[in-house]
Design an enzyme around this catalytic site. Sequence first.
Site, PDB file in Angstrom:
ATOM      1  N   HIS A  44      -7.096  -4.538  10.514  1.00 36.30           N
ATOM      2  CA  HIS A  44      -6.876  -4.456   9.070  1.00 36.30           C
ATOM      3  C   HIS A  44      -5.583  -5.158   8.643  1.00 36.30           C
ATOM      4  O   HIS A  44      -4.637  -5.274   9.422  1.00 36.30           O
ATOM      5  CB  HIS A  44      -6.905  -3.002   8.566  1.00 36.30           C
ATOM      6  CG  HIS A  44      -5.732  -2.150   8.952  1.00 36.30           C
ATOM      7  ND1 HIS A  44      -5.818  -0.785   9.051  1.00 36.30           N
ATOM      8  CD2 HIS A  44      -4.440  -2.443   9.259  1.00 36.30           C
ATOM      9  CE1 HIS A  44      -4.646  -0.291   9.386  1.00 36.30           C
ATOM     10  NE2 HIS A  44      -3.786  -1.279   9.524  1.00 36.30           N
ATOM     11  N   ASP A  79       0.821  -1.217   0.000  1.00 40.68           N
ATOM     12  CA  ASP A  79       0.000   0.000   0.000  1.00 40.68           C
ATOM     13  C   ASP A  79       0.853   1.264   0.000  1.00 40.68           C
ATOM     14  O   ASP A  79       2.073   1.212   0.170  1.00 40.68           O
ATOM     15  CB  ASP A  79      -0.964  -0.006   1.201  1.00 40.68           C
ATOM     16  CG  ASP A  79      -0.285  -0.408   2.515  1.00 40.68           C
ATOM     17  OD1 ASP A  79       0.960  -0.418   2.574  1.00 40.68           O
ATOM     18  OD2 ASP A  79      -0.994  -0.714   3.479  1.00 40.68           O
ATOM     19  N   ASP A 119      -7.289  -2.119  14.403  1.00 37.01           N
ATOM     20  CA  ASP A 119      -8.681  -2.374  14.010  1.00 37.01           C
ATOM     21  C   ASP A 119      -8.805  -3.677  13.202  1.00 37.01           C
ATOM     22  O   ASP A 119      -9.838  -3.946  12.604  1.00 37.01           O
ATOM     23  CB  ASP A 119      -9.262  -1.189  13.218  1.00 37.01           C
ATOM     24  CG  ASP A 119      -8.563  -0.956  11.877  1.00 37.01           C
ATOM     25  OD1 ASP A 119      -7.574  -1.675  11.559  1.00 37.01           O
ATOM     26  OD2 ASP A 119      -9.002  -0.052  11.133  1.00 37.01           O
ATOM     27  N   GLU A 129      -9.604  -1.651   5.561  1.00 33.32           N
ATOM     28  CA  GLU A 129     -10.246  -1.256   6.803  1.00 33.32           C
ATOM     29  C   GLU A 129     -11.525  -2.061   7.029  1.00 33.32           C
ATOM     30  O   GLU A 129     -12.019  -2.712   6.093  1.00 33.32           O
ATOM     31  CB  GLU A 129     -10.568   0.243   6.737  1.00 33.32           C
ATOM     32  CG  GLU A 129      -9.352   1.141   6.531  1.00 33.32           C
ATOM     33  CD  GLU A 129      -8.444   1.236   7.767  1.00 33.32           C
ATOM     34  OE1 GLU A 129      -8.354   0.254   8.529  1.00 33.32           O
ATOM     35  OE2 GLU A 129      -7.810   2.284   7.947  1.00 33.32           O
TER      36      GLU A 129
END
Length: 260
Positions: free
Chosen positions: A138, A67, A136, A143
Amino acid sequence: MEVIVQKTPEDMARAAAREVANVLNAKPNAVLGMATGSTPLGVYQELVKLHKRGELDFSHVTTFNLDEYVGLPITHPQSYHQFMHENFFRLVNIPAQNIHIPSGTTTNYPAFCAWYEQRIRECGGIDLQILGIGSDGHIAFNEPGSSLSSRTRLKTLAKQTIDDNARFFERREDVPIYAITMGVGTILEAREIILLANGAKKADAIAAAVEGPVTSMITASALQMHPSTRVYVDEPAASKLKMREYYDWIQEKMPGAPPA
Ligand code: PGA
């Protein structure tokens, strides 16, 4: 999923680096999937050490990063281009043309994302993907709510991710809001995956990813569907795993198992 608990982040980095080295020894022209963030740093340092000692050659390796932030020029100190250059690529011998990192400054994201996916296919797919995990849950910037069959695309970062990553920027407002990221579906096509996590802040995410239901709310849980994922965690990150004793038992008994 195989869960390997290590005493310290340093032990974890050494074990994961050994795994990368094994892949490269078996296949010198392997395609590696690279991750950024603080967690894989130790692995990169170990790989650089092996390279400097003449034990690991990257001259036939191809890499694809997961990413990149949208809007940061590649020279920005917090861009993932810069992170990879500083912490890994300038220290090993991967030919520049074999390095792929998503563009955070392209003028045509859909076209770039399609090209990135095509390029991974042309290179024969990813042999070993390195992953961190967000608090979270991910993987890459997939997400909560990301489709578990998603491909490389633009994503809006979750507020929790922006908060988590604000420590790297001068001000919270400086954290980019968008990113370009491989999808969960892209990641699941890697032949082998290693997921790394350390510290108590990752304990809930690891427990949910490894022992919770498969859900787009915790995109790392999709790795339960992958045939060859190893999860390297230190003690604090492993602290909420209910089946911890069994994972240790598996590691203890594995050397005696008949060849699979
Ligand atoms: P970290 O990030 O390694 O900096 O904790 C992990 C991630 O968000 O994937």
